[in-house]
Structure formats: structure tokens, C-alpha cells
Design a protein around this motif. Structure first.
Motif, PDB file in Angstrom:
ATOM      1  N   ALA A  73      64.742  25.552  79.863  1.00 14.77           N
ATOM      2  CA  ALA A  73      63.519  25.375  79.197  1.00 14.77           C
ATOM      3  C   ALA A  73      62.660  25.225  80.851  1.00 14.77           C
ATOM      4  CB  ALA A  73      63.133  24.031  78.852  1.00 14.77           C
ATOM      5  N   ASP A  74      63.319  25.095  81.097  1.00 15.86           N
ATOM      6  CA  ASP A  74      62.393  25.496  83.056  1.00 15.86           C
ATOM      7  C   ASP A  74      62.372  27.109  83.337  1.00 15.86           C
ATOM      8  OD1 ASP A  74      62.425  23.290  83.056  1.00 15.86           O
ATOM      9  OD2 ASP A  74      63.526  23.017  85.023  1.00 15.86           O
ATOM     10  N   ARG A  75      63.624  28.038  82.704  1.00 12.59           N
ATOM     11  CA  ARG A  75      63.531  29.397  82.295  1.00 12.59           C
ATOM     12  C   ARG A  75      62.419  30.443  81.586  1.00 12.59           C
ATOM     13  NH1 ARG A  75      66.301  33.285  85.720  1.00 12.59           N
ATOM     14  NH2 ARG A  75      66.780  35.170  85.120  1.00 12.59           N
ATOM     15  N   ILE A  76      63.274  29.771  80.073  1.00 13.30           N
ATOM     16  CA  ILE A  76      62.591  30.541  79.244  1.00 13.30           C
ATOM     17  C   ILE A  76      61.303  29.877  78.844  1.00 13.30           C
ATOM     18  CG2 ILE A  76      64.837  31.830  79.129  1.00 13.30           C
ATOM     19  CD1 ILE A  76      65.757  30.393  76.253  1.00 13.30           C
ATOM     20  N   GLY A  77      61.103  28.759  78.388  1.00 12.30           N
ATOM     21  CA  GLY A  77      60.664  27.983  77.790  1.00 12.30           C
ATOM     22  C   GLY A  77      60.630  26.418  76.806  1.00 12.30           C
ATOM     23  N   ARG A  78      59.883  26.027  76.859  1.00 16.62           N
ATOM     24  CA  ARG A  78      60.817  24.697  76.103  1.00 16.62           C
ATOM     25  C   ARG A  78      59.863  25.274  75.022  1.00 16.62           C
ATOM     26  NH1 ARG A  78      60.275  23.671  81.378  1.00 16.62           N
ATOM     27  NH2 ARG A  78      58.884  22.130  82.081  1.00 16.62           N
ATOM     28  N   VAL A  79      59.422  25.654  74.060  1.00 18.90           N
ATOM     29  CA  VAL A  79      59.261  26.329  72.794  1.00 18.90           C
ATOM     30  C   VAL A  79      59.951  26.986  72.307  1.00 18.90           C
ATOM     31  CG1 VAL A  79      57.934  27.302  70.631  1.00 18.90           C
ATOM     32  CG2 VAL A  79      57.331  25.703  73.134  1.00 18.90           C
ATOM     33  N   LYS A  80      60.668  27.508  73.286  1.00 14.02           N
ATOM     34  CA  LYS A  80      61.907  28.526  72.798  1.00 14.02           C
ATOM     35  C   LYS A  80      63.174  27.941  72.820  1.00 14.02           C
ATOM     36  CE  LYS A  80      60.504  32.876  74.637  1.00 14.02           C
ATOM     37  NZ  LYS A  80      60.037  34.254  75.536  1.00 14.02           N
ATOM     38  N   VAL A  81      63.504  27.960  73.471  1.00 10.57           N
ATOM     39  CA  VAL A  81      64.949  26.055  73.616  1.00 10.57           C
ATOM     40  C   VAL A  81      64.923  25.360  72.727  1.00 10.57           C
ATOM     41  CG1 VAL A  81      66.045  25.013  75.133  1.00 10.57           C
ATOM     42  CG2 VAL A  81      64.938  26.922  76.054  1.00 10.57           C
ATOM     43  N   LEU A  82      63.782  24.861  71.209  1.00  9.92           N
ATOM     44  CA  LEU A  82      63.063  24.025  70.525  1.00  9.92           C
ATOM     45  C   LEU A  82      64.548  24.071  69.389  1.00  9.92           C
ATOM     46  CD1 LEU A  82      62.587  21.105  70.153  1.00  9.92           C
ATOM     47  CD2 LEU A  82      60.178  22.163  69.687  1.00  9.92           C
ATOM     48  N   GLN A  83      63.361  25.605  69.345  1.00 15.04           N
ATOM     49  CA  GLN A  83      64.114  26.444  68.027  1.00 15.04           C
ATOM     50  C   GLN A  83      65.191  26.643  68.113  1.00 15.04           C
ATOM     51  OE1 GLN A  83      60.484  29.621  67.725  1.00 15.04           O
ATOM     52  NE2 GLN A  83      59.997  29.046  68.821  1.00 15.04           N
ATOM     53  N   ILE A  84      66.074  27.188  69.180  1.00 14.74           N
ATOM     54  CA  ILE A  84      67.322  27.385  69.059  1.00 14.74           C
ATOM     55  C   ILE A  84      67.736  26.174  69.422  1.00 14.74           C
ATOM     56  CG2 ILE A  84      69.172  28.459  70.697  1.00 14.74           C
ATOM     57  CD1 ILE A  84      66.642  30.259  72.713  1.00 14.74           C
ATOM     58  N   ALA A  85      67.492  25.158  69.608  1.00 12.39           N
ATOM     59  CA  ALA A  85      68.337  24.171  69.869  1.00 12.39           C
ATOM     60  C   ALA A  85      68.561  23.863  68.082  1.00 12.39           C
ATOM     61  CB  ALA A  85      68.180  22.977  70.306  1.00 12.39           C
ATOM     62  N   ILE A  86      67.722  22.998  67.331  1.00 13.29           N
ATOM     63  CA  ILE A  86      67.522  23.122  66.203  1.00 13.29           C
ATOM     64  C   ILE A  86      67.987  23.762  65.224  1.00 13.29           C
ATOM     65  CG2 ILE A  86      65.534  22.336  64.482  1.00 13.29           C
ATOM     66  CD1 ILE A  86      63.475  22.245  65.846  1.00 13.29           C
ATOM     67  N   LEU A  87      68.039  25.511  65.383  1.00 10.18           N
ATOM     68  CA  LEU A  87      69.239  26.303  64.794  1.00 10.18           C
ATOM     69  C   LEU A  87      70.285  26.261  64.948  1.00 10.18           C
ATOM     70  CD1 LEU A  87      67.280  29.659  65.078  1.00 10.18           C
ATOM     71  CD2 LEU A  87      67.475  28.453  62.740  1.00 10.18           C
ATOM     72  N   TRP A  88      70.610  25.891  65.600  1.00 12.96           N
ATOM     73  CA  TRP A  88      72.019  25.704  65.947  1.00 12.96           C
ATOM     74  C   TRP A  88      72.838  24.860  65.393  1.00 12.96           C
ATOM     75  CZ3 TRP A  88      74.695  28.668  69.981  1.00 12.96           C
ATOM     76  CH2 TRP A  88      75.926  27.840  70.058  1.00 12.96           C
ATOM     77  N   TYR A  89      71.983  23.080  65.390  1.00  6.73           N
ATOM     78  CA  TYR A  89      72.442  22.142  64.712  1.00  6.73           C
ATOM     79  C   TYR A  89      72.990  21.605  63.780  1.00  6.73           C
ATOM     80  CZ  TYR A  89      68.361  19.362  64.715  1.00  6.73           C
ATOM     81  OH  TYR A  89      66.762  18.835  64.300  1.00  6.73           O
ATOM     82  N   ALA A  90      71.501  22.720  63.060  1.00  2.72           N
ATOM     83  CA  ALA A  90      71.841  22.666  61.289  1.00  2.72           C
ATOM     84  C   ALA A  90      73.064  23.583  61.569  1.00  2.72           C
ATOM     85  CB  ALA A  90      70.627  23.416  61.015  1.00  2.72           C
ATOM     86  N   THR A  91      72.959  24.917  61.570  1.00  2.00           N
ATOM     87  CA  THR A  91      73.726  25.489  61.466  1.00  2.00           C
ATOM     88  C   THR A  91      75.658  24.882  61.266  1.00  2.00           C
ATOM     89  OG1 THR A  91      73.286  27.442  62.194  1.00  2.00           O
ATOM     90  CG2 THR A  91      75.410  27.287  61.846  1.00  2.00           C
ATOM     91  N   PHE A  92      75.946  23.690  62.057  1.00  2.00           N
ATOM     92  CA  PHE A  92      76.977  23.534  62.774  1.00  2.00           C
ATOM     93  C   PHE A  92      76.756  21.994  61.572  1.00  2.00           C
ATOM     94  CE2 PHE A  92      77.279  26.595  66.112  1.00  2.00           C
ATOM     95  CZ  PHE A  92      79.047  26.619  65.943  1.00  2.00           C
ATOM     96  N   THR A  93      76.487  21.914  61.335  1.00  2.00           N
ATOM     97  CA  THR A  93      76.071  20.487  61.187  1.00  2.00           C
ATOM     98  C   THR A  93      76.684  21.240  59.239  1.00  2.00           C
ATOM     99  OG1 THR A  93      74.566  19.585  62.163  1.00  2.00           O
ATOM    100  CG2 THR A  93      74.815  18.555  59.656  1.00  2.00           C
ATOM    101  N   PHE A  94      75.631  21.941  58.640  1.00  2.00           N
ATOM    102  CA  PHE A  94      76.244  22.437  57.567  1.00  2.00           C
ATOM    103  C   PHE A  94      77.939  23.231  56.878  1.00  2.00           C
ATOM    104  CE2 PHE A  94      76.590  26.618  55.636  1.00  2.00           C
ATOM    105  CZ  PHE A  94      76.676  25.776  54.005  1.00  2.00           C
TER     106      PHE A  94
END
Length: 412
Positions: A73-94
Motif C-alpha cells: 500500500a505504501d508502494r502501489i497505493g492504498r486503493v489498488k491493494v484494497l481491490q486486490i485483497a477483496i478479490l483474493w479473499y472472496a475467491t478462496f472463500t468460495f
């Protein structure tokens, strides 16, 4: 009480909505497991110790996920990391819904943990930097109420699915619904902007940035905050992970009854989140933590050990949820106000998720000790240790109410 929200800019409101949605859906996906534990015990014939391991692996891996996400988040941005994290945990929960045995579910739960930890690390920093100083405490605190919304949604889904579907299918359907958070990413991509403080950074951030919070002058603050979070998370996880199982096996409630009792506790949690948000600005972040930690210790002992009937523990559960979850409302704003922009992402990511990672051991310990002491007594031992540790850590930490983020840049 909500008049201040009219004074927020469009950017501040959209950021609140994005983080609220992310945190709510994060809670939904993570809390699903606590509701399916009784089914796994019955269908797969796993032990309470193995159930504790499945709970712990997600939380343990989330510590590394949050730490890495904070640095990113310090390197590529808070918003980008937020999106990646949401997609990641949603996929593996499924994908957890397709597991065929303990080992498969263990791996998928571990992978889910990376996204679970990353979402809070990015979202908390994003909120702290976008919301102005005078409203930061209550705004970040109100976003934390999303946890109770997600938890309550999981309880409602549990009650409905287990009432109408065979148990062997219902527990899988719980995980499949966990894909829903992925839809939030499309809204975030369109409406949420990067904080100005982060946008002004132009210098590169190298891999060594992962350890920035573990060096002077930040180390002293880092270990104290991590110890506080360890107590809060460990105590909460020890209590919450096995609570549905406790209600079913030791209080002998049905699945529908368990869901109803938990909904009362979750309603209390929602009210506690809201109260904590306002208390953080009224009496200070540290004082709010202390009220919640001491109250949680007392109410936990009453709920688990007092000779109360099932009817009596229902209102006690509301108060327990209220006082316990109050402690999480000020955490995001508190850590934002302790670290400067240059290390804020990695520092918050490390502190919150190191605490979560160490606290993740508590459910596994509860599972192991339950075989000797009984589930209720095991919960009391480790949740009590967690809340006690939090109180000790708070005695070593400062108050930050009203602190300007610009003052941290000047001090650096």
C-alpha cells in the motif's frame, strides 16, 4: 449524532462506503467458518483441536498477508491493494465450499488468510488519510461497524440455509456465498481515489520497507501496539470462534436457536461499534480501549461461568457483544495517528496483523485444552489472558485524540 456526516466531502463519503463494504464482506467471509464448525465435527468427524487449527491457519496467514499488503500500500497505493485483497479473499472463500477433506480445507483457509489480512491493512490507512482530523475517530469507528453487519449476515445465512437445506449441502453453500464481495471491486475502481498524502510520494519503496516499522524510531511504538492488538484479537477469537459450538454442545441449543442467540450478541456488537466510534472522539482512543477491555473480561466471565439459564444469558450476550466489540472502533484511527505517512501502511499492517497472527494461536489452544477442561473453561482461560494482555499494553501507550497527521510529518 450523524449531523457531522453532512459536512463530509463526496470523496470522504465514498471512501467510507468502500471501506465499510469491504470490512462487512470481509467479516461475512471469515465468520462463515465459525458457523460451519459443528457440521464439520459431525460430517467429517474432525476433532475440536483440528477445528481450532482450521480457524488458526487463516488468522495466522492473515498476519503475513496484512504485513505485505501494508508495505504494498505504501508502494502501489492504498486503493489498488484494497481491490486486490477483496478479490483474493472472496475467491478462496468460495473455493472452500468445494473442499473434500481436512487437508484441502486447511490449504484453502490458509490462502484466504492473505486477503483477509490485506483488506484491513489497506482500508484502515485509506480511511485514516482521507478523513479529516476532527472526524477521523468516529468515521473510522463507524466503518468498523461493518464487522457486525457481516457477522450478522453470516448468522442469518446460517439460520436460513440450515433450516431449508441438508446439513451436508448447507455448510458448503455458506462458503459459496462468500464470492459476493468480489462485486464491490467494480464500484471501488470507479469511485474511490488515492489519498493525497500517498499520492504526493514519489520516492521508490524497496523490499526492505517491510521492516521499516521494526527499526528506530518506530520500534518502541510498534511492539506496544502489536501487544495491544494481540490481546484484543486473541481474546476475541478465543471467545468468538467456538461460541456457536459452545451454544450447541454445552447449552444444547438447536441450529436455529444458536443463530438467534448469536444475532442478539451481534446486535450488541453493532451498538458497541457505534458507541466506540463516538467515545473515541469524546473521551479518547486509549480510554475507550480500557473501558472495553475491562468490561469484556468481566462480561465474558459472567456469560461463560455464572449459573444462568439459557433465557438469562440472552440479554447478557447483548451486553457482552456491546462491550467487547467496542474496542475495535478506535484501532484504525489510533494507529494512523501514531505513524507518519512514509511508514503508515507497513506499520499498521504489521501491528494489526502481527497481533492477529499471534492471537490466531488462541483458537487452536482452546481446541486443544477443551479436551481436558471442557470447551467453556478453555474459552475462559484464553479469552481472559487476551483481555488481560491488552490492559497491560494500554498502560504503556499514549493518547492520540486530536493529533494532526501533518504534525507527524513535521516530527519525522
Amino acid at each position: 449524532m450523524l449531523a457531522w456526516m453532512r459536512d463530509l466531502t463526496t470523496r470522504e463519503r465514498r471512501t467510507m462506503v468502500a471501506c465499510f463494504g469491504g470490512w462487512s464482506l470481509d467479516a461475512l467471509d471469515v465468520q462463515i467458518f465459525s458457523f460451519v464448525i459443528p457440521s464439520l465435527l459431525a460430517i467429517w468427524h474432525i476433532s475440536t483441536a483440528e477445528a481450532g487449527e482450521l480457524a488458526t491457519i487463516t488468522l495466522l496467514v492473515s498476519a503475513f498477508g496484512g504485513w505485505i499488503a501494508g508495505a504494498l500500500a505504501d508502494r502501489i497505493g492504498r486503493v489498488k491493494v484494497l481491490q486486490i485483497a477483496i478479490l483474493w479473499y472472496a475467491t478462496f472463500t468460495f473455493l472452500c465450499g468445494f473442499a473434500q477433506d481436512f487437508n484441502q480445507l486447511f490449504v484453502l483457509r490458509a490462502m484466504q488468510g492473505f486477503g483477509f489480512g490485506g483488506e484491513w491493512a489497506a482500508g484502515a490507512v485509506l480511511m485514516g488519510e482521507v478523513i479529516r482530523d476532527q472526524y477521523r475517530g468516529r468515521a473510522v469507528g463507524l466503518v468498523q461497524t461493518g464487522w457486525s453487519i457481516g457477522w450478522g449476515t453470516a448468522a442469518l445465512l446460517f439460520t436460513a440455509l440450515f433450516a431449508f437445506l441438508p446439513e451436508a449441502i448447507a455448510w458448503r453453500a455458506m462458503f459459496w456465498i462468500g464470492l459476493a464481495p468480489a462485486l464491490l471491486v467494480f464500484w471501488i475502481r470507479r469511485f474511490v481515489e488515492e489519498p493525497e498524502l500517498k499520492a504526493r510520494r514519489t520516492e521508490p519503496v524497496r523490499w526492505t520497507h517491510l521492516f521499516a516499522a521494526l527499526k528506530p524510531p518506530y520500534l518502541s511504538t510498534t511492539w506496544r501496539v502489536a501487544m495491544m492488538v494481540t490481546g484484543a484479537q486473541g481474546g476475541g477469537y478465543a471467545l468468538g470462534t467456538f461460541l456457536p459450538t459452545f451454544l450447541k454442545t454445552e447449552r444444547h441449543l438447536t441450529s436455529v436457536g444458536t443463530g438467534g442467540y448469536l444475532l442478539v450478541l451481534i446486535l450488541g456488537a453493532f451498538c458497541g461499534f457505534v458507541s466506540g466510534a463516538y467515545l473515541a472522539d469524546a473521551i479518547g482512543r486509549r480510554s475507550t480501549f480500557l473501558v472495553s477491555a475491562i468490561g469484556s473480561l468481566v462480561l465474558m466471565l459472567i456469560y461463560m461461568l455464572a449459573p444462568l439459564s439459557n433465557e438469562m444469558i440472552l440479554p447478557v450476550g447483548f451486553v457482552l457483544g456491546y462491550i467487547n466489540l467496542m474496542m475495535f472502533s478506535p484501532m484504525g484511527s489510533y494507529m494512523t495517528e501514531l505513524f507518519p505517512t512514509a511508514v503508515r501502511g507497513v506499520a499498521q499492517g504489521f501491528c494489526y496483523n502481527a497481533g492477529r497472527g499471534i492471537g490466531a494461536i488462541f483458537p487452536a489452544l482452546v481446541g486443544f485444552l477443551a479436551a481436558k477442561l471442557g470447551l467453556g473453561n478453555a474459552i475462559v482461560v484464553f479469552s481472559g489472558c487476551g483481555f488481560g494482555l491488552m490492559i497491560v499494553a494500554l498502560c504503556l501507550l499514549p493518547e492520540t485524540k486530536g493529533r494532526s497527521l501533518q504534525s507527524l510529518e513535521a516530527a519525522e
